[in-house]
Design an enzyme around this catalytic site. Structure first.
Site, PDB file in Angstrom:
ATOM      1  NE  ARG A 200       1.188  13.249  -7.770  1.00 46.84           N
ATOM      2  CZ  ARG A 200      -0.012  12.674  -7.823  1.00 46.84           C
ATOM      3  NH1 ARG A 200      -0.839  12.717  -6.811  1.00 46.84           N
ATOM      4  NH2 ARG A 200      -0.389  12.031  -8.916  1.00 46.84           N
ATOM      5  CG  ASP A 201      -0.454   8.780  -6.760  1.00 48.99           C
ATOM      6  OD1 ASP A 201      -0.995   8.249  -7.746  1.00 48.99           O
ATOM      7  OD2 ASP A 201      -1.061   9.002  -5.707  1.00 48.99           O
TER       8      ASP A 201
ATOM      9  CG  HIS B 292      -2.596   7.336 -12.563  1.00 46.36           C
ATOM     10  ND1 HIS B 292      -1.492   8.038 -12.152  1.00 46.36           N
ATOM     11  CD2 HIS B 292      -3.165   6.847 -11.416  1.00 46.36           C
ATOM     12  CE1 HIS B 292      -1.404   7.991 -10.816  1.00 46.36           C
ATOM     13  NE2 HIS B 292      -2.398   7.278 -10.365  1.00 46.36           N
TER      14      HIS B 292
ATOM     15  CG  HIS C  10      -4.937   3.565  -8.252  1.00 51.89           C
ATOM     16  ND1 HIS C  10      -5.343   4.292  -7.157  1.00 51.89           N
ATOM     17  CD2 HIS C  10      -4.019   4.328  -8.874  1.00 51.89           C
ATOM     18  CE1 HIS C  10      -4.686   5.447  -7.115  1.00 51.89           C
ATOM     19  NE2 HIS C  10      -3.891   5.491  -8.158  1.00 51.89           N
TER      20      HIS C  10
ATOM     21  CB  CYS D  24      -3.208  -0.917   2.867  1.00 51.74           C
ATOM     22  SG  CYS D  24      -4.723  -1.858   2.906  1.00 51.74           S
TER      23      CYS D  24
ATOM     24  CG  ASN E 266       0.023   4.798  -7.387  1.00 47.65           C
ATOM     25  OD1 ASN E 266      -0.744   5.221  -8.231  1.00 47.65           O
ATOM     26  ND2 ASN E 266       0.479   5.552  -6.403  1.00 47.65           N
TER      27      ASN E 266
END
Lengths: 322, 322
Positions: free
Chosen positions: A12-13, A206, A208, A239, A248
């Protein structure tokens, strides 16, 4: 032996952040490979109109295919009630709703104020109660650690929003570092405060890797009791400072960190790297990130549960340095 | 406000790991720029015969130039007594000796057993006492967290070696993750044990990012009282799984993490990124790593000491994704 749940958000992400669209058959194969590698929760896509997000046009089919894999929680993102309605009829296990802690981001992302989004969450929870009581409802709180529009997001706002979401009936509320602004001391503090407010409804971290702090922030969250971690195979999403990219945390490196620490993830790194090949076939030329596949496992590496790898080399040829 | 010392090892650990040799004038400019950015300890090279390490042929000249910078500790690596003798006559401030915790690595790296290397250290300390009592002697304990030859390195061995080195008169003993095998729980445990054994002689954490755990391991070390961290601008030293590459932690990302946490490094990230340009000019085409330069600083970023950046963008064009 402590256990964590790695929630794989690549389909998804990751997929929503790349220009190309992965063909449905490739998505099937990739999800099968991820499940085969031991991932137990997979965010397979989002229920957003195809004209807005063509990469997700096949979401219902992808969910249907993922549901044939035994032993995984099939999850999808729904940004609103409409998406939730469409999602629920597929019989999936879990939906995740992005709710922004920053008003500016909320308006930019879903064209609703925080208060309006909270109402939308209540409507989704009502829908769940009425039509699909077995479906889990998670919220990932976007910009919990800062917003590129608003700047700093007051920690009180994050805690209050978590409380309101818990009160609204959400099963699990995680904190998302949408913008890669989180730092470890803040991560610990915020998760501690949220846990003090909503207890066992405290959900995923979650993180990054926008500025390289992804795994340090995951460690910080783990230190204060977080046991679910979102990550993306190959750090898919490109990127982090190109337009629309997500940066991620890389699943391979996250799994390595935990297993090396003696924390059980259930993921087999050799099979995970095999899944990486399937991903690469589905998105030819798309850069994949992460250090562990190319570096291989350490000499004498043992998984948290005592298993040993067949071959520590992981990639038969050296991987990309990125 | 806590303070850490970032020990910049790029001019030694980085330069020795790349194929090209940086011209002396470029080294001068790079070291000037690093000092100008606020780095307070710089490992400017190693005293190894030029035929073995041509990249370090100009070490005496580089030390001499670095000594003209006020306010920095000029440090160089010496692998043996001969190197220490040559180093001391330059008037540098500090020497660092690599002593392997793994016997196999010691033999492969310096052709001495651990016991023989301990004797060499004693001889170097004697030399220091006799000829240059103001020179600081540090040991970086290689393979403290594991060895690619030996595999796991017993923690007892690390602690005992630290004790022996302290007894021998070494001022500061750090632990180096030469092979990128360290994991955060181990980092905490080992530094705690070493500190319990040798107290304030506990020195730097020298972490590698071979499997992506570099900053997580630095955070872990910081958690248990470590206040000196080795890192390399741009993570110089190349791809960690290419022959001879080192995969050092990236100075830019490490500084960002600490400053974001409110921990004072004294480093100005804008000036540090300017130094990166000088480095790149000296090694054209050499890949540089790190996320922060391209991502820029976060909105509303404030340094630990209250300073604000002039411009959060850092790099005027987007940096490489690696």
């Amino acid at each position: 032996m402590d256990t964590v749940l790695i929630s794989e958000v690549g389909p998804r992400d990751g997929l929503q952040s790349v220009k190309a669209t992965m063909a449905t058959a490739h998505k099937h194969a990739w999800i099968d490979a991820l499940a085969g590698a031991g991932l137990r929760e997979i965010e397979v896509g989002s229920f957003v109109p195809a004209k807005l997000l063509p990469q997700m046009a096949d979401i219902a089919d992808v969910v249907r295919h993922a549901m044939t894999q035994p032993g995984i929680t099939v999850m999808a993102l729904v940004p609103n009630l409409r998406g939730a309605e469409t999602a629920i009829v597929t019989g999936l296990h879990k939906i995740t709703i992005p709710v922004s802690a920053s008003e500016a981001h909320s308006l930019a992302n879903v064209r609703k104020t925080c208060a309006q989004m909270l109402d939308e969450v209540r409507r989704i929870v009502d829908l769940r109660r009425a039509q699909a009581p077995q479906v889990l409802v998670e919220v990932g709180m976007s910009t919990a650690f800062g917003c590129t529009l608003q700047g700093a997001v007051p920690e009180d706002d994050v805690v209050r929003l978590a409380e309101a979401l818990a009160e609204a009936g959400v099963d699990e509320i995680g904190l998302s570092d949408t913008t890669g602004m989180a730092q470890p001391a803040q991560v610990r503090r915020l998760f501690q405060r949220v846990r003090a407010a909503i207890g066992e409804r405290t959900g995923a971290a979650h993180m990054h890797n926008t500025r390289g702090l992804g795994l340090a922030n995951c460690l910080a969250a783990y230190d204060v009791g977080v046991r679910t971690f979102d990550s993306s195979q190959g750090g898919l999403g490109g990127c982090p400072y190109a337009p629309g990219a997500s940066g991620n945390v890389v699943t391979e490196d996250l799994v390595f960190m935990f297993e090396a620490m003696g924390v059980h993830t259930g993921v087999d790194l050799e099979k995970l790297v095999a899944a990486r090949t399937v991903l690469a076939a589905g998105l030819p030329g798309e850069p994949l990130y992460g250090m562990t596949p190319g570096a291989g496992l350490t000499k004498d590496f043992v998984y948290a549960d005592g298993r040993t790898p067949l071959d520590t080399r992981l990639l038969s040829t050296s991987g990309a340095c990125a």
